[in-house]
Design a protein around this motif. Structure first.
Motif, PDB file in Angstrom:
ATOM      1  N   TYR A 194       0.447  -0.825  -0.392  1.00 32.72           N
ATOM      2  CA  TYR A 194      -0.410  -0.106   0.131  1.00 32.72           C
ATOM      3  C   TYR A 194       0.785   1.275  -0.539  1.00 32.72           C
ATOM      4  CZ  TYR A 194      -4.358  -2.898   0.636  1.00 32.72           C
ATOM      5  OH  TYR A 194      -5.515  -2.960   0.422  1.00 32.72           O
ATOM      6  N   CYS A 195       0.504   2.331  -0.331  1.00 39.38           N
ATOM      7  CA  CYS A 195       1.051   3.654  -0.598  1.00 39.38           C
ATOM      8  C   CYS A 195       1.118   4.306   0.594  1.00 39.38           C
ATOM      9  CB  CYS A 195       0.357   3.981  -1.893  1.00 39.38           C
ATOM     10  SG  CYS A 195       1.122   6.217  -1.527  1.00 39.38           S
ATOM     11  N   GLU A 196       2.740   4.816   0.488  1.00 41.45           N
ATOM     12  CA  GLU A 196       2.661   4.970   2.459  1.00 41.45           C
ATOM     13  C   GLU A 196       1.613   6.447   2.054  1.00 41.45           C
ATOM     14  OE1 GLU A 196       7.208   5.354   2.478  1.00 41.45           O
ATOM     15  OE2 GLU A 196       7.180   3.122   2.508  1.00 41.45           O
ATOM     16  N   SER A 197       1.462   7.090   1.792  1.00 38.77           N
ATOM     17  CA  SER A 197       1.192   8.471   2.013  1.00 38.77           C
ATOM     18  C   SER A 197      -0.692   8.348   1.840  1.00 38.77           C
ATOM     19  CB  SER A 197       1.273   9.229   0.585  1.00 38.77           C
ATOM     20  OG  SER A 197       2.348   9.797   0.088  1.00 38.77           O
ATOM     21  N   LYS A 198      -1.510   7.015   2.148  1.00 37.47           N
ATOM     22  CA  LYS A 198      -2.322   6.948   2.344  1.00 37.47           C
ATOM     23  C   LYS A 198      -3.238   7.434   0.795  1.00 37.47           C
ATOM     24  CE  LYS A 198      -0.967   6.077   7.047  1.00 37.47           C
ATOM     25  NZ  LYS A 198      -2.073   7.144   8.657  1.00 37.47           N
ATOM     26  N   CYS A 199      -3.005   6.596  -0.297  1.00 38.08           N
ATOM     27  CA  CYS A 199      -4.317   7.418  -0.710  1.00 38.08           C
ATOM     28  C   CYS A 199      -4.823   5.916  -1.629  1.00 38.08           C
ATOM     29  CB  CYS A 199      -2.941   7.372  -2.446  1.00 38.08           C
ATOM     30  SG  CYS A 199      -2.358   6.108  -3.500  1.00 38.08           S
ATOM     31  N   GLY A 200      -4.728   4.371  -1.193  1.00 43.58           N
ATOM     32  CA  GLY A 200      -5.337   3.319  -1.058  1.00 43.58           C
ATOM     33  C   GLY A 200      -5.003   2.543  -2.023  1.00 43.58           C
ATOM     34  N   ALA A 201      -3.815   2.747  -2.614  1.00 44.32           N
ATOM     35  CA  ALA A 201      -3.777   2.308  -4.081  1.00 44.32           C
ATOM     36  C   ALA A 201      -2.283   1.358  -3.750  1.00 44.32           C
ATOM     37  CB  ALA A 201      -3.139   3.378  -4.767  1.00 44.32           C
ATOM     38  N   ARG A 202      -2.326   0.534  -4.109  1.00 42.42           N
ATOM     39  CA  ARG A 202      -1.641  -0.799  -3.975  1.00 42.42           C
ATOM     40  C   ARG A 202      -0.492  -1.376  -5.770  1.00 42.42           C
ATOM     41  NH1 ARG A 202      -3.159  -6.910  -2.077  1.00 42.42           N
ATOM     42  NH2 ARG A 202      -1.098  -6.530  -1.278  1.00 42.42           N
ATOM     43  N   ILE A 203       0.482  -1.331  -4.774  1.00 43.18           N
ATOM     44  CA  ILE A 203       1.956  -1.031  -6.339  1.00 43.18           C
ATOM     45  C   ILE A 203       3.174  -1.723  -5.814  1.00 43.18           C
ATOM     46  CG2 ILE A 203       3.437   1.169  -7.095  1.00 43.18           C
ATOM     47  CD1 ILE A 203       0.035   1.656  -7.544  1.00 43.18           C
ATOM     48  N   VAL A 204       3.549  -1.580  -6.906  1.00 41.26           N
ATOM     49  CA  VAL A 204       4.694  -3.315  -6.637  1.00 41.26           C
ATOM     50  C   VAL A 204       6.023  -2.394  -5.742  1.00 41.26           C
ATOM     51  CG1 VAL A 204       3.927  -5.191  -8.172  1.00 41.26           C
ATOM     52  CG2 VAL A 204       5.509  -3.197  -8.676  1.00 41.26           C
ATOM     53  N   ARG A 205       6.648  -2.593  -5.324  1.00 45.93           N
ATOM     54  CA  ARG A 205       7.772  -2.124  -4.014  1.00 45.93           C
ATOM     55  C   ARG A 205       8.647  -1.516  -5.394  1.00 45.93           C
ATOM     56  NH1 ARG A 205       8.982  -5.420  -0.671  1.00 45.93           N
ATOM     57  NH2 ARG A 205       7.759  -4.865   0.899  1.00 45.93           N
ATOM     58  N   GLY A 206       8.854  -2.005  -6.171  1.00 41.55           N
ATOM     59  CA  GLY A 206       9.823  -1.187  -7.784  1.00 41.55           C
ATOM     60  C   GLY A 206       9.660  -0.152  -8.050  1.00 41.55           C
ATOM     61  N   ARG A 207       7.748  -0.108  -8.038  1.00 37.84           N
ATOM     62  CA  ARG A 207       7.427   1.009  -8.927  1.00 37.84           C
ATOM     63  C   ARG A 207       6.726   2.287  -7.740  1.00 37.84           C
ATOM     64  NH1 ARG A 207       6.728   1.278 -13.800  1.00 37.84           N
ATOM     65  NH2 ARG A 207       4.799   2.803 -13.630  1.00 37.84           N
ATOM     66  N   MET A 208       6.985   1.870  -6.479  1.00 34.82           N
ATOM     67  CA  MET A 208       6.634   3.035  -5.399  1.00 34.82           C
ATOM     68  C   MET A 208       7.129   4.600  -5.597  1.00 34.82           C
ATOM     69  SD  MET A 208       4.534   3.544  -3.375  1.00 34.82           S
ATOM     70  CE  MET A 208       3.940   2.046  -2.656  1.00 34.82           C
ATOM     71  N   SER A 209       8.137   4.504  -5.869  1.00 34.06           N
ATOM     72  CA  SER A 209       9.255   5.711  -6.014  1.00 34.06           C
ATOM     73  C   SER A 209       8.598   6.918  -7.230  1.00 34.06           C
ATOM     74  CB  SER A 209      10.432   5.744  -5.903  1.00 34.06           C
ATOM     75  OG  SER A 209      10.842   5.384  -7.303  1.00 34.06           O
ATOM     76  N   ILE A 210       8.073   5.844  -8.620  1.00 38.97           N
ATOM     77  CA  ILE A 210       7.928   6.513  -9.430  1.00 38.97           C
ATOM     78  C   ILE A 210       6.583   6.769  -9.110  1.00 38.97           C
ATOM     79  CG2 ILE A 210       7.261   6.511 -12.024  1.00 38.97           C
ATOM     80  CD1 ILE A 210       8.807   4.180 -12.175  1.00 38.97           C
ATOM     81  N   HIS A 211       5.016   5.734  -8.849  1.00 37.98           N
ATOM     82  CA  HIS A 211       4.259   6.417  -8.372  1.00 37.98           C
ATOM     83  C   HIS A 211       4.390   7.191  -7.515  1.00 37.98           C
ATOM     84  CE1 HIS A 211       0.030   5.544  -6.759  1.00 37.98           C
ATOM     85  NE2 HIS A 211       0.544   5.621  -5.542  1.00 37.98           N
ATOM     86  N   ARG A 212       4.375   7.653  -5.995  1.00 38.15           N
ATOM     87  CA  ARG A 212       4.478   8.816  -5.492  1.00 38.15           C
ATOM     88  C   ARG A 212       5.275   9.998  -5.500  1.00 38.15           C
ATOM     89  NH1 ARG A 212       7.391   7.703   0.476  1.00 38.15           N
ATOM     90  NH2 ARG A 212       6.485   9.714   0.377  1.00 38.15           N
ATOM     91  N   ALA A 213       6.003  10.008  -6.970  1.00 44.04           N
ATOM     92  CA  ALA A 213       6.361  10.934  -7.632  1.00 44.04           C
ATOM     93  C   ALA A 213       5.600  11.674  -9.226  1.00 44.04           C
ATOM     94  CB  ALA A 213       7.168  10.501  -8.237  1.00 44.04           C
ATOM     95  N   LYS A 214       4.476  10.981  -9.827  1.00 43.47           N
ATOM     96  CA  LYS A 214       3.278  11.082 -10.775  1.00 43.47           C
ATOM     97  C   LYS A 214       2.233  10.810 -11.052  1.00 43.47           C
ATOM     98  CE  LYS A 214       8.036  11.002 -14.479  1.00 43.47           C
ATOM     99  NZ  LYS A 214       8.186   9.693 -15.401  1.00 43.47           N
ATOM    100  N   ASP A 215       1.913   9.581 -10.461  1.00 45.01           N
ATOM    101  CA  ASP A 215       0.577   9.540  -9.665  1.00 45.01           C
ATOM    102  C   ASP A 215      -0.169   9.161  -8.475  1.00 45.01           C
ATOM    103  OD1 ASP A 215       1.291   8.458 -12.564  1.00 45.01           O
ATOM    104  OD2 ASP A 215       2.063   6.140 -11.690  1.00 45.01           O
ATOM    105  N   CYS A 216       0.307   9.615  -6.837  1.00 43.44           N
ATOM    106  CA  CYS A 216      -0.552   9.258  -6.068  1.00 43.44           C
ATOM    107  C   CYS A 216      -1.413  10.365  -5.945  1.00 43.44           C
ATOM    108  CB  CYS A 216       0.927   9.282  -4.916  1.00 43.44           C
ATOM    109  SG  CYS A 216      -0.019   9.502  -3.241  1.00 43.44           S
ATOM    110  N   SER A 217      -2.202   9.934  -5.360  1.00 40.50           N
ATOM    111  CA  SER A 217      -3.333  11.258  -5.444  1.00 40.50           C
ATOM    112  C   SER A 217      -3.167  12.823  -4.381  1.00 40.50           C
ATOM    113  CB  SER A 217      -4.784  11.133  -5.659  1.00 40.50           C
ATOM    114  OG  SER A 217      -4.938   9.778  -4.487  1.00 40.50           O
ATOM    115  N   LYS A 218      -2.049  12.177  -3.051  1.00 41.62           N
ATOM    116  CA  LYS A 218      -1.807  12.774  -1.704  1.00 41.62           C
ATOM    117  C   LYS A 218      -0.397  13.191  -2.302  1.00 41.62           C
ATOM    118  CE  LYS A 218      -5.378  11.145   0.053  1.00 41.62           C
ATOM    119  NZ  LYS A 218      -6.758  12.023   0.304  1.00 41.62           N
ATOM    120  N   ARG A 219       0.456  12.677  -3.222  1.00 43.62           N
ATOM    121  CA  ARG A 219       1.582  14.057  -3.199  1.00 43.62           C
ATOM    122  C   ARG A 219       1.159  15.543  -2.897  1.00 43.62           C
ATOM    123  NH1 ARG A 219      -0.277  13.016  -8.334  1.00 43.62           N
ATOM    124  NH2 ARG A 219      -0.522  14.360 -10.064  1.00 43.62           N
ATOM    125  N   LEU A 220       1.991  15.985  -3.004  1.00 43.16           N
ATOM    126  CA  LEU A 220       2.203  17.752  -2.638  1.00 43.16           C
ATOM    127  C   LEU A 220       2.452  18.044  -4.297  1.00 43.16           C
ATOM    128  CD1 LEU A 220       3.510  17.775   0.936  1.00 43.16           C
ATOM    129  CD2 LEU A 220       1.522  17.988   0.108  1.00 43.16           C
TER     130      LEU A 220
END
Length: 491
Positions: A194-220
């Motif tokens: 699960y995303c550490e920013s608590k957006c509710g998405a489940r992402i493979v660990r290898g793509r978590m940094s890309i998700h948090r930078a581009k796709d996470c709805s809770k990113r700043l």
């Protein structure tokens, strides 16, 4: 040193458990070391069965009889048998004769794992064979990890806990040893988390940094207009209210776009396309048009605007009069008692002595809500017989709203009281009362223009008494006019 049978059998991994109390029989076995006979002496006679011998005792005790164990050589000691001795040789050591061996090996015992749940119980000679198949007996791990595992738990051990087992990661399908899989479990790049920013998405660990930078709805994300930071899912909502976001003029004028916070000032002061009303709108002018035409309208309609302002002024005057009447009505006294406070006494007294006939009048008051309307008056320098020497007080009847419902002439008693101020105990003062005579003109139903004078006391209080007693304090005098409330409305 004498060793029991259980100690010997443990040495062989073949422990014996004597059966608990049984109704049939109970066998106790004591094994003593064998002392070889001397070479020169003759062979001793064979010992009787089930009797004590010099080398050992084997006694079976039934439920109905008991026997004591004895040994003629109980004090003898011999070294323990060496380990890894074949069972046949140990049998020769611990079983001195076939009858004793048969009695001991026929003893009823439980499995050494009965506390772990094994239900087996049988003769002692069958225990070793049972342990070869007992599911609670520990055997070495076939993977040679060094663990001794009960047979019943071996399957789970080989599948989950053996450090030398071969296992495949369920996420990346790479094979590891057991200990290697445990180390790999928290670092597998293919494991969905699960995303550490608590957006509710489940992402493979290898793509978590890309998700948090581009796709996470809770990113700043930073607002491009006001430079404040918001989460990605609330940035669009902020854009609809951001005070610095550019917006076009709603009147579609040539200027703009403007920051949302500056739009109101633009519409109020600058927008040429905005339709504005005439500045004389409140007076009744109905003009409304573009801002650049307003000045021409004002110049061409000066006289019309003036007429509208005159009419407005008249209407406002009427409203002011109505409001004054309403305020006066709200402040009118309906209790039948007037407490009249006269301030600036010295200045008014000097003025009364310099002007003849100077009269002070009180606020009007009613005897009740629907009663008579009255007013008190005062001559500070006196009137009539008291002129120049006394203070005179009078009461007069004014035209009221409910005169048509009242009984005439006015017949209530009236009392004037001038209070002393600052006296200890009861309030002192001067009081005078009268009851109106029905024949007096002053108390008949008043016309729209009442008499200039009412009825009262020309010599109410002398000037000398006013100066001698504390009627005047802080340049103020209090006069109370009280009407008897027992006679009010007579319909």
């Amino acid at each position: 040193m004498v060793r029991s049978l259980s100690q010997w059998t443990k040495t062989l991994s073949f422990p014996a458990r004597i059966s608990p109390n049984r109704n049939s029989k109970e066998c106790n076995v004591n094994v003593l070391p064998v002392t070889p006979p001397p070479v020169a002496s003759a062979a001793p006679p064979a010992p009787p069965r089930n009797k004590s011998t010099a080398n050992g005792t084997a006694t079976c005790i039934s439920t109905n009889s008991t026997a004591s164990h004895s040994s003629s050589s109980s004090t003898h000691s011999s070294p323990s048998p060496p380990p890894n001795v074949p069972i046949t040789e140990i049998s020769q050591i611990i079983y001195p004769d076939p009858e004793s061996e048969k009695a001991i090996m026929s003893s009823l015992v439980f499995c050494i794992h009965h506390k772990q749940g094994c239900k087996w119980s049988d003769e002692l000679r069958k225990l070793k064979a049972h342990l070869n198949t007992c599911k609670h007996d520990a055997i070495p791990c076939p993977n040679k990890c060094g663990s001794q595992i009960p047979r019943v738990m071996m399957t789970d051990h080989l599948a989950f806990t053996c450090i030398l087992r071969r296992a495949i990661c369920e996420f990346c399908n790479v094979e590891f040893t057991g200990i290697g899989l445990e180390e790999h479990a928290g670092t597998c790049s293919s494991e969905p988390i699960y995303c550490e920013s608590k957006c509710g998405a489940r992402i493979v660990r290898g793509r978590m940094s890309i998700h948090r930078a581009k796709d996470c709805s809770k990113r700043l994300r930073r607002c491009p207009h006001c430079s404040r930071e918001f989460s990605a899912d609330t940035l669009s909502a902020h854009g609809a209210t951001c005070p610095r976001s550019p917006v076009p003029c709603p009147q579609r004028c040539e200027a703009g776009p403007f920051a949302r916070s500056d739009l109101e000032a633009h519409l109020r002061d600058e927008c040429k396309a905005l339709s504005v009303p005439c500045t004389f709108k409140e007076a009744g002018c109905r003009f409304k048009g573009p801002r650049h035409l307003l000045e021409a309208h004002l110049e061409s309609n000066t006289s019309a605007h003036l007429s509208l302002m005159v009419s407005l002024s008249g209407r406002q005057g009427q409203q002011i009069t109505m409001l004054k009447n309403a305020m006066a009505k709200l402040s009118t006294n309906y209790t039948g008692t007037l407490l009249w406070k006269i301030t600036d006494w010295q200045a008014k007294m000097i003025e009364a002595k310099s002007k003849d006939g100077l009269e002070l009048v009180s606020p009007p008051f009613y005897t009740s809500q629907y009663g008579y309307k009255l007013q008190a008056s005062m001559f500070l320098n006196g009137n009539g017989p008291g002129e120049g020497t006394h203070m005179s007080v009078y009461i007069k009847v004014l035209p009221g709203e409910y005169d048509a419902l009242l009984k005439w002439p006015f017949s209530h008693s009236v009392t004037f009281t001038l209070f002393e101020q600052g006296t200890l105990g009861s309030q002192g003062g001067v009081a005078e009362s009268f009851v109106p005579d029905p024949s007096w003109e002053n108390f008949q139903r008043p016309s729209l223009e009442p008499d200039a004078l009412g009825f009262g006391f020309p010599r109410f209080v002398s000037h000398e008494l006013l100066n001698r007693r504390p009627f005047v304090r802080e340049d103020t005098v209090f006069l109370r006019v009280k009407v008897d409330p027992s006679k009010i409305v007579a319909v």
